[in-house]
Design an enzyme around this catalytic site. Structure first.
Site, PDB file in Angstrom:
ATOM      1  N   TYR A  41       0.977  -1.084  -0.079  1.00  0.00           N
ATOM      2  CA  TYR A  41       0.023  -0.090  -0.158  1.00  0.00           C
ATOM      3  C   TYR A  41       1.024   1.096   0.290  1.00  0.00           C
ATOM      4  O   TYR A  41       1.901   1.121   0.820  1.00  0.00           O
ATOM      5  CB  TYR A  41      -0.876   0.031   1.065  1.00  0.00           C
ATOM      6  CG  TYR A  41      -1.868  -1.241   1.454  1.00  0.00           C
ATOM      7  CD1 TYR A  41      -2.418  -1.858   0.525  1.00  0.00           C
ATOM      8  CD2 TYR A  41      -2.012  -1.675   2.990  1.00  0.00           C
ATOM      9  CE1 TYR A  41      -3.309  -3.063   0.672  1.00  0.00           C
ATOM     10  CE2 TYR A  41      -2.541  -2.621   3.172  1.00  0.00           C
ATOM     11  CZ  TYR A  41      -3.536  -3.245   2.189  1.00  0.00           C
ATOM     12  OH  TYR A  41      -4.220  -4.403   2.330  1.00  0.00           O
ATOM     13  N   CYS A  44       1.456   2.857   3.426  1.00  0.00           N
ATOM     14  CA  CYS A  44       1.673   1.603   4.501  1.00  0.00           C
ATOM     15  C   CYS A  44       3.133   2.160   5.020  1.00  0.00           C
ATOM     16  O   CYS A  44       4.320   2.016   4.301  1.00  0.00           O
ATOM     17  CB  CYS A  44       1.913   0.353   4.088  1.00  0.00           C
ATOM     18  SG  CYS A  44       2.402  -0.821   5.163  1.00  0.00           S
ATOM     19  N   PHE A  46       5.234   0.372   6.968  1.00  0.00           N
ATOM     20  CA  PHE A  46       6.300  -0.672   6.963  1.00  0.00           C
ATOM     21  C   PHE A  46       6.720  -0.924   5.401  1.00  0.00           C
ATOM     22  O   PHE A  46       7.839  -1.378   5.268  1.00  0.00           O
ATOM     23  CB  PHE A  46       5.474  -2.070   7.579  1.00  0.00           C
ATOM     24  CG  PHE A  46       5.178  -1.760   8.794  1.00  0.00           C
ATOM     25  CD1 PHE A  46       6.047  -1.943   9.876  1.00  0.00           C
ATOM     26  CD2 PHE A  46       3.868  -1.797   9.172  1.00  0.00           C
ATOM     27  CE1 PHE A  46       5.766  -1.868  11.104  1.00  0.00           C
ATOM     28  CE2 PHE A  46       3.596  -1.476  10.626  1.00  0.00           C
ATOM     29  CZ  PHE A  46       4.570  -1.625  11.486  1.00  0.00           C
ATOM     30  N   CYS A  47       5.680  -0.903   4.540  1.00  0.00           N
ATOM     31  CA  CYS A  47       6.061  -0.889   3.058  1.00  0.00           C
ATOM     32  C   CYS A  47       7.273  -0.030   2.769  1.00  0.00           C
ATOM     33  O   CYS A  47       8.287  -0.279   1.971  1.00  0.00           O
ATOM     34  CB  CYS A  47       5.054  -0.767   1.911  1.00  0.00           C
ATOM     35  SG  CYS A  47       3.685  -1.927   2.378  1.00  0.00           S
TER      36      CYS A  47
END
Length: 263
Positions: A41, A44, A46-47
């Site tokens: 995403y 996001c 974490f991405c």
């Protein structure tokens, strides 16, 4: 008067006067993947941690934006969260684990840094910093709408999904953020964000990066999770009211341009 946006995105005169920092050398000749695909995403944190690592190490990668409603792009996987990274067909999951595995392949002669300081701050990112973000970006109804306008503009939504997600999602996350605020014992969202930013600057102890002359994995992690809020009011406020701006700009310059392969 210089706007917060300009402070946040432009290299200031003081940072221009500093030494130009280079990325890490190209990846190890022992690690030359032919096909790296990140399922993500766009907003996001974490991405974005994984992308900061890939960008810094100049590893070319493709991006597949996952539809958060249908998740049809990751139907093939038993893992139903993002990020998912496929490296020459091998699936990797969990942002910190992905980074550890990639680091080992880039530096096969060295183990994952067992530096207690780096490990401590990487854990702080995952267990504290990320939990401060949602209560801030959805702090008010206007900020929730601003956030979802960014999310839906950059995300993988049909036109109808985009409209529904923007307004229904913003309303839902406004109330969810209040629960998150209570769960993580946050009394004042902005104060918690500013405190986190100042805590990180204090951890640097005057160094350019936690890693000294070049970013440690913790630097890349902090930069990565903060990057999704760079266009948002919370991010502008953070840079205006704390000392983190100079480090952020320096890290952004060092990480450099995205290594993403445009479709």
């Amino acid at each position: 008067m210089v706007s917060p946006e300009r402070k946040f995105f432009c290299v200031t005169a003081s940072s221009l006067a500093q030494e130009v920092h280079a990325k890490e050398p190209p990846q190890s000749t022992k690690f030359l993947p032919k096909d790296v695909v990140l399922y993500q995403y766009e907003a996001c944190p974490f991405c974005n941690k994984v992308k900061a690592f890939l960008d810094y190490y100049d590893i070319p990668y493709k991006v597949v934006e996952v539809n958060p409603i249908s998740k049809k792009e990751i139907k093939w996987s038993d893992y139903k969260k993002v990020p998912i990274l496929k490296v020459d067909g091998e699936q990797m999951v969990d942002s910190s684990d992905i980074i550890d595995k990639l680091f080992q392949r880039i530096h096969p002669e060295n183990p994952i840094p067992d530096d207690d300081e780096d490990k401590k701050w990487r854990g702080w990112v995952d267990n504290h910093l990320v939990h401060v973000l949602s209560p801030n970006i959805y702090r008010t109804t206007s900020e929730a709408l601003e956030s979802f306008d960014y999310i839906t503009t950059h995300g993988n939504f049909s036109f109808t999904e985009r409209i529904i997600a923007k307004y229904a999602g913003a309303a839902a996350m406004y109330f969810v953020s209040k629960k998150l605020k209570k769960r993580h014992n946050i009394t004042d969202e902005r104060a918690a964000l500013y405190e986190a930013a100042e805590t990180w600057v204090d951890a640097l102890e005057g160094r350019e990066f936690l890693g000294g002359g070049k970013p440690a994995l913790a630097d890349l992690a902090v930069f990565g999770v903060l990057r999704p809020i760079r266009y948002l009011r919370s991010g502008r406020d953070m840079v205006e009211h704390t000392r983190i701006g100079e480090w952020y700009t320096r890290t952004e310059s060092t990480v450099g341009e995205s290594s993403r392969i445009k479709a």
